[in-house]
Every structure is written in structure tokens, then in C-alpha cells.
Design a protein around this motif. Structure first.
Motif, PDB file in Angstrom:
ATOM      1  N   PHE A 122       0.857  -1.181   0.000  1.00 15.98           N
ATOM      2  CA  PHE A 122       0.000   0.000   0.000  1.00 15.98           C
ATOM      3  C   PHE A 122       0.897   1.237   0.000  1.00 15.98           C
ATOM      4  O   PHE A 122       1.827   1.329   0.808  1.00 15.98           O
ATOM      5  N   ILE A 139       0.862   4.931   1.009  1.00 13.49           N
ATOM      6  CA  ILE A 139       0.164   5.978   1.745  1.00 13.49           C
ATOM      7  C   ILE A 139       1.024   7.228   1.681  1.00 13.49           C
ATOM      8  O   ILE A 139       2.142   7.248   2.205  1.00 13.49           O
ATOM      9  N   VAL A 184      -1.168  -3.853   8.861  1.00 11.69           N
ATOM     10  CA  VAL A 184      -1.952  -2.847   8.145  1.00 11.69           C
ATOM     11  C   VAL A 184      -3.435  -3.107   8.391  1.00 11.69           C
ATOM     12  O   VAL A 184      -3.965  -4.157   8.023  1.00 11.69           O
ATOM     13  N   GLU A 201      -7.532   1.531   8.339  1.00 12.05           N
ATOM     14  CA  GLU A 201      -6.523   2.520   7.944  1.00 12.05           C
ATOM     15  C   GLU A 201      -6.558   2.753   6.437  1.00 12.05           C
ATOM     16  O   GLU A 201      -6.488   3.907   5.974  1.00 12.05           O
ATOM     17  N   ILE A 202      -6.665   1.689   5.658  1.00 13.49           N
ATOM     18  CA  ILE A 202      -6.649   1.818   4.203  1.00 13.49           C
ATOM     19  C   ILE A 202      -7.937   2.459   3.703  1.00 13.49           C
ATOM     20  O   ILE A 202      -7.930   3.289   2.780  1.00 13.49           O
ATOM     21  N   SER A 260      -8.064   6.017   1.766  1.00 15.14           N
ATOM     22  CA  SER A 260      -8.731   6.209   0.480  1.00 15.14           C
ATOM     23  C   SER A 260      -9.686   7.392   0.540  1.00 15.14           C
ATOM     24  O   SER A 260      -9.752   8.206  -0.393  1.00 15.14           O
ATOM     25  N   LEU A 295      -4.211   7.544   0.200  1.00 13.15           N
ATOM     26  CA  LEU A 295      -3.924   6.250  -0.427  1.00 13.15           C
ATOM     27  C   LEU A 295      -3.684   6.486  -1.914  1.00 13.15           C
ATOM     28  O   LEU A 295      -4.603   6.792  -2.666  1.00 13.15           O
ATOM     29  N   ILE A 304      -2.216   0.707  -4.532  1.00  7.91           N
ATOM     30  CA  ILE A 304      -2.117  -0.635  -3.973  1.00  7.91           C
ATOM     31  C   ILE A 304      -1.597  -1.520  -5.102  1.00  7.91           C
ATOM     32  O   ILE A 304      -2.069  -1.414  -6.240  1.00  7.91           O
TER      33      ILE A 304
END
Length: 356
Positions: free
Chosen positions: A241, A243, A281, A285-286, A290, A295, A298
Motif C-alpha cells: 500500500f 500511503i 496494516v 486505515e486503508i 482512500s 492512499l 495498492i
């Protein structure tokens, strides 16, 4: 100690190659195979003389233990050819090390390094014409070992067969993929065999992956079996990912495969001043990254796909689109890795292994 005389390979060559029957511009991954295959049997507590023979069907008994208890592990690796016609493997000793780690977890005897390297290189040299140069072209190599002893009592086998077969390949994924974050099904659990390339790991993924495909997605990103709160690994890939400008990936464990491409990408990222965090992860959080725009990417990494960018993910019936990005890390790192694999750039790491 390895008996060097026994390590000599008994070779039977094909009378006529089938390479002229293959359209290398229209390859369906893993369906065409080269002229020869390598095999070596474990009988009476020792590995026998290795053999290379024409690719052919085999006969095993219906009581072979692999058919009943799944004692089978495998590896995935590739050979590449540069513009001068030289053939190269990529980190083959890592594949040998990992298949023995997988084998040990399933109570399968270790396969000797001398046998592996000599069998591998001899086979590739014999079928070298099947490796095509150029972007996206490679020879996919499948080493595997399985229990052949005819007995159905629930115990480790006493006889095994180690094999290597090869298949010409082009790009595994040609477009970005869409994925689902797992909420119900699990790939592996603590104390299990998730870190091993055990055949059964993949069989168990097929059903939930089919459900995802019915919804228009290509893959599942697996979450931890206990809470489904942490993202761990994709169907056939490790997962990264981005970030903001930092790459984040889950640490390896007894649930996550120690991917060779993964290790290479981490090394290349760090050497190109891309910050990398190896940590757990969270799904939340993801999703939040987004929503707030942090984000950026990926992507998955693995032998077959090298790097596969992801365009969207779904979780909790909510779909998150990932916009295309200029100067994407996925593109940069894939180019650098492929250039090393195909002998288009200097390999300061010693990853490339020339077939001579």
C-alpha cells in the motif's frame, strides 16, 4: 554428503520438438509446456538418480498418499532471455531454500541443493529456445514435490517425487485488477501452513475467489483469521500500500509467504529513497486513507505477475476506487526489477543467475 556420481542426470531427449506448434503471441498462462521435464524419486530413505525425459503423462496409484492427504508443495520461478540470447534465472537459490522450508512443514524430505541447481540449469539449457526475449516474455518454471507412496493410512509418505516442468509465459495480468478485502473466509491461521507454498493453500482459496469473481473482482486480499481487521496477502501475491509517499506492507509470519519478489521490491524501494514500513496494516486505515486521498496506490507482487496494480477494492459493501497516478511506484519498481531480470541493467545484488 551427495554422491556426485548419483547426482549425474540420466537424460532422454525428445525426437521432435513441439515448439513449432506453439503460438508465442497467444499464450494462455500455464497451459503449454516445454519439451522436457525433470524428476527425481525419494525411495528407501534417499533421493535416486535424477532424470530428464520428454514431457509426458505419469502413472501413479489411486492410493498415492498425495491424493488423500495433500502432501505436496511447489515453487514458482522464471527464466528470462536478453537481446543477445543469454538466459537468466532470478534468485534461484532462494526458491530452493523456500521449497525445503515448505517441505519440512509437510514432513517431506529436503531436496538436495546440488540436485536442484543441476537439474534446473540442465533442463533450462535443453529447452532454452522456449524462452523468448522482449518485454513481458519469460519461461515460467514450476518445481514441485509430492507423495507417491501407495498407502492410505494417515501418516507421512515414505516415497516422493520431485519434479520441474516449464511453461512459456507472457504477462499474467495485462490490466489493473479489482479486489475484495476478505470479511468471512481466511487463507491461513496462526500455527498453520500459510507461510508454505502448500498445494492445499491454493485449493482452499478457489471458492471465495470464485465468489469475488462473480461480483466482478479478480482477487481477494486476505485478512487475519482472528479478527479480519488486518490485511495480509492477496490470492497469489504479497501486497503493498502506498500511503502518501511511503510503501507499507505486512510482515511475514507463519500466515504470510516470504515472497522473493516482495523482498526484491523492498530492497529496490529503499535503494531508490522510497520509505518502506513493514508493519501490520488495518483495513480501517486503508479505507480512511482512500477517503482522505492519502492512499495513492495498492499493488501486488509475485513471480507470475511481478507487480500488478490494483484499481479498486471493496469492503463492507463499499467500493473504493484508486485513481491512476503519474510516476506510480508500481511502474517504477517493476521496470527496475524487470531490467535486472532481463539483463538490461547492472545487477549489484547478485540476483541474476546466468544459464551457461
Amino acid at each position: 554428503m551427495i554422491d556426485q556420481k548419483q547426482c549425474e542426470i540420466d537424460i532422454e531427449k525428445v525426437e521432435n520438438t513441439k515448439i513449432h506448434d506453439v503460438d508465442f503471441d497467444k499464450l494462455d498462462f500455464g497451459r503449454k509446456f516445454t519439451d522436457h521435464m525433470f524428476y527425481c524419486d525419494f525411495i528407501d530413505d534417499e533421493w535416486q538418480q535424477p532424470k530428464i525425459v520428454p514431457y509426458q503423462a505419469m502413472t501413479i496409484e489411486p492410493s498415492a498418499r498425495v491424493l488423500h492427504y495433500g502432501q505436496a508443495v511447489f515453487e514458482g520461478m522464471k527464466a528470462y532471455k536478453d537481446t543477445d540470447g543469454n538466459a537468466f534465472l532470478f534468485r534461484p537459490e532462494d526458491n530452493h531454500r523456500r521449497i525445503n522450508i515448505s517441505a519440512a512443514r509437510l514432513a517431506i524430505p529436503e531436496f538436495p541443493k546440488d540436485y536442484f541447481m543441476k537439474g534446473l540449469t540442465t533442463l533450462i539449457e535443453m529447452d532454452k529456445d522456449w524462452i523468448k526475449s522482449g518485454d513481458g516474455n519469460s519461461l515460467y518454471i514450476r518445481p514441485f514435490v509430492f507423495a507417491i507412496e501407495p498407502a492410505i493410512s494417515a501418516a507421512p509418505a515414505e516415497a516422493y517425487r520431485f519434479m520441474i516442468i516449464c511453461s512459456p509465459a507472457k504477462a499474467y495480468y495485462t490490466d489493473k485488477v479489482r479486489v475484495i478485502f476478505a470479511e468471512e473466509y481466511s487463507r491461513s491461521a496462526n500455527g498453520g501452513v500459510g507461510f508454505a507454498k502448500a498445494a492445499g493453500n491454493y485449493a482452499a482459496q478457489f471458492y471465495p475467489t470464485r465468489l469475488a469473481q462473480q461480483k466482478g473482482y479478480q482477487q481477494v486480499i486476505w485478512t487475519d483469521a482472528n479478527t479480519h481487521e488486518y490485511l495480509e496477502e492477496a490470492g497469489t501475491m504479497n501486497i503493498f500500500f502506498r500511503i502518501n509517499d511511503t510503501l507499507v506492507t505486512a510482515p511475514i509470519s507463519d500466515r504470510i509467504l516470504d515472497g522473493i519478489t516482495r523482498k526484491s521490491i523492498i530492497q529496490l524501494a529503499e535503494d531508490n529513497n522510497i520509505p518502506v514500513e513493514v508493519r501490520r496494516v488495518k483495513v480501517s486505515e486503508i479505507k480512511e486513507a482512500s477517503r482522505n486521498g492519502s492512499l495513492k496506490e495498492i499493488f501486488g507482487t509475485g513471480t507470475a505477475a511481478v507487480i500488478s496494480a490494483i484499481s479498486a477494492f471493496e469492503h463492507g459493501n463499499e467500493v473504493f476506487e484508486i485513481p491512476d497516478m503519474e510516476n506510480a511506484y508500481a511502474d517504477l519498481l517493476k521496470k527496475k526489477l524487470v531490467n535486472i531480470q532481463q539483463n538490461q541493467s547492472v545487477d549489484k545484488y547478485g540476483w541474476r543467475y546466468e544459464i551457461k
